[in-house]
Design a protein around this motif. Structure first.
Motif, PDB file in Angstrom:
ATOM      1  N   PHE A   1       0.835  -1.201   0.000  1.00 32.38           N
ATOM      2  CA  PHE A   1       0.000   0.000   0.000  1.00 32.38           C
ATOM      3  C   PHE A   1       0.872   1.254   0.000  1.00 32.38           C
ATOM      4  O   PHE A   1       0.642   2.195  -0.770  1.00 32.38           O
ATOM      5  CB  PHE A   1      -0.922  -0.010   1.219  1.00 32.38           C
ATOM      6  CG  PHE A   1      -1.674   1.273   1.428  1.00 32.38           C
ATOM      7  CD1 PHE A   1      -2.766   1.584   0.629  1.00 32.38           C
ATOM      8  CD2 PHE A   1      -1.263   2.191   2.384  1.00 32.38           C
ATOM      9  CE1 PHE A   1      -3.441   2.780   0.792  1.00 32.38           C
ATOM     10  CE2 PHE A   1      -1.937   3.389   2.563  1.00 32.38           C
ATOM     11  CZ  PHE A   1      -3.032   3.684   1.761  1.00 32.38           C
TER      12      PHE A   1
ATOM     13  N   VAL B   1       2.580   1.701  -3.442  1.00 32.22           N
ATOM     14  CA  VAL B   1       1.673   2.111  -4.505  1.00 32.22           C
ATOM     15  C   VAL B   1       1.194   3.549  -4.279  1.00 32.22           C
ATOM     16  O   VAL B   1       1.119   4.344  -5.215  1.00 32.22           O
ATOM     17  CB  VAL B   1       0.469   1.146  -4.587  1.00 32.22           C
ATOM     18  CG1 VAL B   1      -0.628   1.712  -5.476  1.00 32.22           C
ATOM     19  CG2 VAL B   1       0.924  -0.207  -5.111  1.00 32.22           C
ATOM     20  N   THR B   2       0.892   3.880  -3.035  1.00 33.54           N
ATOM     21  CA  THR B   2       0.298   5.182  -2.765  1.00 33.54           C
ATOM     22  C   THR B   2       1.334   6.294  -2.649  1.00 33.54           C
ATOM     23  O   THR B   2       1.142   7.382  -3.198  1.00 33.54           O
ATOM     24  CB  THR B   2      -0.516   5.133  -1.459  1.00 33.54           C
ATOM     25  OG1 THR B   2      -1.280   3.934  -1.469  1.00 33.54           O
ATOM     26  CG2 THR B   2      -1.443   6.324  -1.367  1.00 33.54           C
ATOM     27  N   PHE B   3       2.429   6.018  -1.952  1.00 28.35           N
ATOM     28  CA  PHE B   3       3.398   7.093  -1.701  1.00 28.35           C
ATOM     29  C   PHE B   3       4.770   6.814  -2.301  1.00 28.35           C
ATOM     30  O   PHE B   3       5.724   7.507  -2.003  1.00 28.35           O
ATOM     31  CB  PHE B   3       3.562   7.303  -0.194  1.00 28.35           C
ATOM     32  CG  PHE B   3       2.279   7.610   0.511  1.00 28.35           C
ATOM     33  CD1 PHE B   3       1.625   8.809   0.279  1.00 28.35           C
ATOM     34  CD2 PHE B   3       1.713   6.704   1.388  1.00 28.35           C
ATOM     35  CE1 PHE B   3       0.433   9.096   0.918  1.00 28.35           C
ATOM     36  CE2 PHE B   3       0.519   6.988   2.036  1.00 28.35           C
ATOM     37  CZ  PHE B   3      -0.120   8.189   1.791  1.00 28.35           C
ATOM     38  N   ARG B   4       4.887   5.755  -3.076  1.00 30.39           N
ATOM     39  CA  ARG B   4       6.167   5.333  -3.633  1.00 30.39           C
ATOM     40  C   ARG B   4       7.212   5.097  -2.550  1.00 30.39           C
ATOM     41  O   ARG B   4       8.400   5.382  -2.732  1.00 30.39           O
ATOM     42  CB  ARG B   4       6.727   6.392  -4.595  1.00 30.39           C
ATOM     43  CG  ARG B   4       5.890   6.529  -5.839  1.00 30.39           C
ATOM     44  CD  ARG B   4       6.688   7.247  -6.872  1.00 30.39           C
ATOM     45  NE  ARG B   4       5.850   7.847  -7.882  1.00 30.39           N
ATOM     46  CZ  ARG B   4       6.299   8.676  -8.803  1.00 30.39           C
ATOM     47  NH1 ARG B   4       7.561   9.021  -8.831  1.00 30.39           N
ATOM     48  NH2 ARG B   4       5.497   9.163  -9.703  1.00 30.39           N
TER      49      ARG B   4
ATOM     50  N   ALA C   1       0.439  -1.499 -10.011  1.00 34.95           N
ATOM     51  CA  ALA C   1      -0.101  -1.444  -8.644  1.00 34.95           C
ATOM     52  C   ALA C   1      -0.686  -2.804  -8.260  1.00 34.95           C
ATOM     53  O   ALA C   1      -0.405  -3.341  -7.181  1.00 34.95           O
ATOM     54  CB  ALA C   1      -1.161  -0.355  -8.542  1.00 34.95           C
TER      55      ALA C   1
ATOM     56  N   TYR D   1       0.602  -5.363  -5.216  1.00 36.36           N
ATOM     57  CA  TYR D   1      -0.255  -5.956  -4.188  1.00 36.36           C
ATOM     58  C   TYR D   1      -0.192  -7.482  -4.264  1.00 36.36           C
ATOM     59  O   TYR D   1      -0.107  -8.171  -3.256  1.00 36.36           O
ATOM     60  CB  TYR D   1      -1.712  -5.494  -4.359  1.00 36.36           C
ATOM     61  CG  TYR D   1      -1.982  -4.123  -3.780  1.00 36.36           C
ATOM     62  CD1 TYR D   1      -1.877  -3.905  -2.407  1.00 36.36           C
ATOM     63  CD2 TYR D   1      -2.344  -3.060  -4.593  1.00 36.36           C
ATOM     64  CE1 TYR D   1      -2.122  -2.655  -1.865  1.00 36.36           C
ATOM     65  CE2 TYR D   1      -2.599  -1.794  -4.065  1.00 36.36           C
ATOM     66  CZ  TYR D   1      -2.480  -1.603  -2.692  1.00 36.36           C
ATOM     67  OH  TYR D   1      -2.717  -0.372  -2.159  1.00 36.36           O
TER      68      TYR D   1
END
Lengths: 361, 508
Positions: free
Chosen positions: A140, A143-146, A248, A252
């Motif tokens: 997570f 994907v969201t904040f690198r 992404a 996951y």
């Protein structure tokens, strides 16, 4: 003069030969080391590699132990190999292993002393879920904040260890344990006990699961689109985007699978060979599995071979320790040699050594 | 050796698996422009690197001004008066022209003196350049001037130029040629590497042609036709693509309006309001100097990047749809970079066929890949486009540039998309393969597909396009019928003129 030349294509022959040569070189270098320590090198090597498998007096104990040790290594490594192939680096399997054990063990202990058929599968499911969710945290954040998954997954190992210590001393401490740290022993909790399927062989459900996981991952890589996407992303990220791979989703998937397999390994270990959730429940399977994954060249069957080999050196090493009085540091050095030789031999798959006469002038 | 200014004898150099130079003999006189040409992989670069001290030959000798010459490094080569302008510039965007030039010199003079020298040299050779401008703000042509002046400041006797015109507009090419002729008149020898045969015929006095690491011909290029030169280069004859006489264009298929994309970096190019329309049977050529948004446009059309604006295929809006959804609807793409973008280098041709054909050819129904169907598809691409490889199991990396390009273009064509976007379809591809690819694109258009060809090769675009537009600084010019436009007009558009009216003004 020796010269290194890059090969046009990685040599398949060398790729297949290097693990064998690495083991051979380790035996030679290890023999030298044991000789310097004043032990008979042949006896030492034999104790490590041969005795656990074939010695009539020792094999009966050692063979099942090899399976018991190899199963979690293989199960974790096979999950990690998916991510490693896709350039997604999960270094935190140790934490996912711990969280699997805590979640599964916690679920089983919550119902103590219930006797129900569904408790065992429910416990396994919770173990899987614990590892899965712990693995999805770095996914997570990536994907969201690198956020770098190497750092996040590694740091989560220490969080998991602290959490393990907390529950072993608090929430899940055995109420009948006279104040000693550690949970109830699941081996004595009938409906949660992961017993040997065939007595005396070391084969418990975790061993079977590891074998199934190997076959499943092999089939995934060979036959399924996801397997193709994993390989493509690792080899050529830009081509993967062109092929329409959703990075992404893949992140996951890989971190989630790695976490789920590590969590399963954790709960199988807890409910079987280990039995008790204690501060020192985890012994480094999650880290060793990284070595196993690479030793097996990220190939499912290679990982089986590597896991068994690694387990053999553990068991054999232990035997050498108490039978020949070798220091444990020598055994660790010996295992380190194996890694060293593997990595250095791998060089030969990509480079060739040319012997050239020095040119005149 | 006297008489010849530079001479190389029996130069041989091997790399693993390939003999890059095989007993190459080569000589140049002072005051001549000598063309060195050949296909990719013919050994041009290796020979030039040897002369410039970047590589040492396994065997052979060289002489410069009659003396033994064997530079171990570019510094040694420059000390002897040999300099080189590379195809890819080594300039720092954030630094000024003078700072960049100083960085490339072995002993740079003080800054004020250097600026004066830059201005003087620029004036003398018709290369105007302000020493204080920031390189990031310069056009590609101006950047090349920086590189050339850097070389000229060292008073070279032998100047090597590697594919200097691939980044220039036709007008900039004329300016460059004038400079080179002036240098030659002053006694400098120029080694000119190119695969543009018309240019070689126009500029060069002598030519040496390499094929497979060997010298296959030496000639006066002015006495040969471009066709004859090409045949010498590839070693066999081939036909130019033919457009069907009765090419008819049908209804509107692909329509872009106001496509915009912010630039990824400070000196990067974005897209600003790109609009065009392509009918069934039409080939739209998009010309432009490299780095003006070609790659960004290709990615915006393929679906790899999310641009704003509208893109319709046969009336269906494609914006917001991913690359595989676009493929399913009938828009396919072939990017510029073959290895690592169109194809995964270490994967087999079968796997690479599956890479883009999974959707349209239904190669993985329910997620399970049908590898035998993928293999037959790869085989049919190889068969239809004469792709030379050991088999569908060959790794993409093992194919030559031309064969791999035929494979990745053929892979898209055989999926019969309704519209196809190709970026630089014949870049770095041998002449024979290029002609196969162009013909295939024309045939596809004739069968009713809409085709967009992005290319920096103006000759190629004029040859195959029905309409043409120019991409400059991320903006697309108006779309013109190819028969109504001249090379000069296109050149001005490539150089930044806004539209035909301005072109007309400039011509007046």
């Amino acid at each position: 003069m020796l010269r290194l030349e890059p090969r046009l294509e990685a040599s398949r022959t060398w790729a297949a030969l290097t693990p064998v040569m690495a083991v051979a070189a380790t035996m030679v270098a290890g023999a030298v080391m044991f000789a310097l320590l004043g032990k008979d090198p042949l006896v030492a090597i034999r104790t490590i590699f041969w005795a656990p498998l074939f010695d009539p007096a020792l094999a009966a104990y050692a063979r099942p132990q090899i399976l018991v040790k190899a199963a979690p290594l293989i199960l974790i490594a096979i999950g990690l190999s998916l991510g490693f192939r896709a350039n997604i680096w999960n270094i935190g399997a140790e934490g996912q292993y711990v969280m699997g054990a805590v979640a599964g063990g916690g679920a089983a202990l919550a119902f103590y002393p219930l006797d129900a058929w569904w408790l065992f599968p429910f416990m396994l499911f919770c173990g899987l879920l614990g590892g899965l969710l712990w693995g999805l945290i770095p996914a997570f954040l990536k994907v969201t904040f690198r956020a770098n998954e190497i750092l996040v997954s590694l740091m989560l190992v220490y969080v998991a260890e602290q959490y393990l210590a907390s529950v072993a001393l608090g929430l899940l401490r055995n109420p009948d344990g006279a104040g000693f740290p550690g949970s109830r022993n699941l081996q004595t909790y009938e409906s949660a006990h992961n017993a040997e399927l065939i007595a005396g062989t070391g084969i418990h459900l975790g061993v079977v699961t590891a074998a199934l996981a190997v076959v499943m991952v092999y089939a995934l890589l060979r036959m399924h689109r996801t397997g193709f996407e994993i390989k493509l992303s690792g080899q050529s990220p830009r081509a993967a985007r062109f092929a329409g791979v959703n990075q992404a989703v893949l992140t996951y998937f890989c971190l989630g699978t790695g976490g789920a397999f590590a969590g399963l390994a954790g709960i199988f270990e807890l409910s079987g060979p280990s039995g008790q959730l204690s501060i020192d429940f985890n012994v480094g399977y999650g880290f060793t599995a990284i070595i196993v994954a690479f030793l097996g060249r990220l190939h499912p069957f290679g990982i089986v071979f590597a896991g068994l080999l690694m387990a053999l050196t553990y068991i054999g090493g232990e035997m050498a320790q108490f039978m020949l009085n070798l220091p444990s540091a020598a055994i660790q050095a010996f295992q380190g040699m194996l890694l060293f030789f593997l990595l250095s031999m791998e060089f030969l798959t990509r480079y060739r050594i040319r012997i050239r006469r020095l040119e005149r002038n | 050796m006297t008489g010849m200014f530079f001479r190389a004898q029996e130069i041989s150099k091997s790399f693993p698996g390939v003999k890059a130079n095989d007993r190459v003999d080569f000589e140049m006189a002072t005051g001549e422009i000598h063309a060195l040409f050949g296909e990719n992989g013919s050994g041009k670069s290796t020979l030039v690197k040897t002369i410039y001290g970047l590589a040492q030959p396994d065997e052979g000798r060289m002489w410069l001004r009659g003396e033994d010459y064997m530079p171990r490094s570019p510094q040694q080569a420059r000390a002897k008066g040999v300099t080189m302008v590379f195809q890819h510039f080594s300039l720092f965007d954030a630094m000024s022209v003078a700072e960049n030039i100083a960085l490339g010199m072995d002993q740079p003079p003080p800054r004020a003196r250097l600026s004066e020298m830059i201005a003087n040299t620029g004036e003398r050779y018709g290369l105007p350049l302000s020493p204080d401008s920031r390189v990031g703000d310069l056009s590609v042509g101006e950047r090349q001037r920086v590189e050339i002046i850097r070389c000229l400041l060292q008073d070279p006797d032998l100047l090597i130029m590697d594919e200097p015109t691939s980044v220039l507009t036709p007008q900039e090419v004329d300016t460059l040629f004038a400079t080179l002729r002036q240098l030659v008149a002053e006694g400098t020898a120029i080694l000119y590497i190119s695969h543009k045969l018309e240019e070689i015929r126009e500029l060069c006095d002598r030519a040496t042609i390499l094929r497979g690491g060997r010298v296959v011909a030496k000639c006066d290029p002015k006495e040969k036709s471009a066709r004859e030169l090409a045949e010498l280069m590839v070693g066999r004859s081939f036909s130019a693509p033919a457009r069907a006489a009765s090419a008819t264009e049908g209804e509107l298929l692909l329509e872009a309006s106001g496509l915009s994309l912010p630039p990824v970096s400070v000196f990067g190019t974005g897209l600003t309001g790109v609009s065009f329309s392509v009918r069934a049977g039409e080939v739209l050529g998009i010309a432009g100097v490299a780095g003006n948004g070609q790659e960004e446009l290709a990615a915006a059309l393929s679906g790899e990047s999310r641009a704003s604006g509208s893109l319709r295929l046969d009336g269906v809006e494609l914006q917001g749809k991913g690359i595989n959804e676009r493929r399913r609807l009938g828009l396919s793409a072939a990017p510029e970079e073959r290895l690592g973008h169109s194809a995964a280098p270490d994967m087999s041709l079968t796997e690479n066929a599956y890479l883009t054909a999974a959707v349209r050819m239904r190669l993985s129904p329910g997620g399970i890949v049908d590898w035998s169907a993928a293999r037959s598809f790869a085989e049919s691409v190889m068969h239809s486009f004469d792709v030379r490889a050991a088999g569908p199991f060959s790794a993409a990396r093992a194919l030559s540039g031309g064969n791999l390009q035929k494979f990745v273009i053929g892979r898209e064509i055989l999926q019969t998309p309704r519209a196809l976007v190709v970026n630089q379809p014949t870049w770095g591809v041998d002449a024979a393969a290029a002609s196969v690819i162009r013909q295939a694109l024309l045939d596809m258009a004739e069968d009713g597909a809409a085709i967009v060809v992005i290319s920096q090769d103006l000759d190629e675009l004029i040859e195959i396009s029905s309409t043409i537009a120019v991409l400059n600084g991320g903006r697309l010019s108006e779309q013109l019928r190819v028969e109504n436009v001249t090379r000069d007009e296109l050149g001005l558009l490539m150089g930044g003129a806004k539209g035909l009216r301005e072109v007309a003004d400039a011509a007046a």
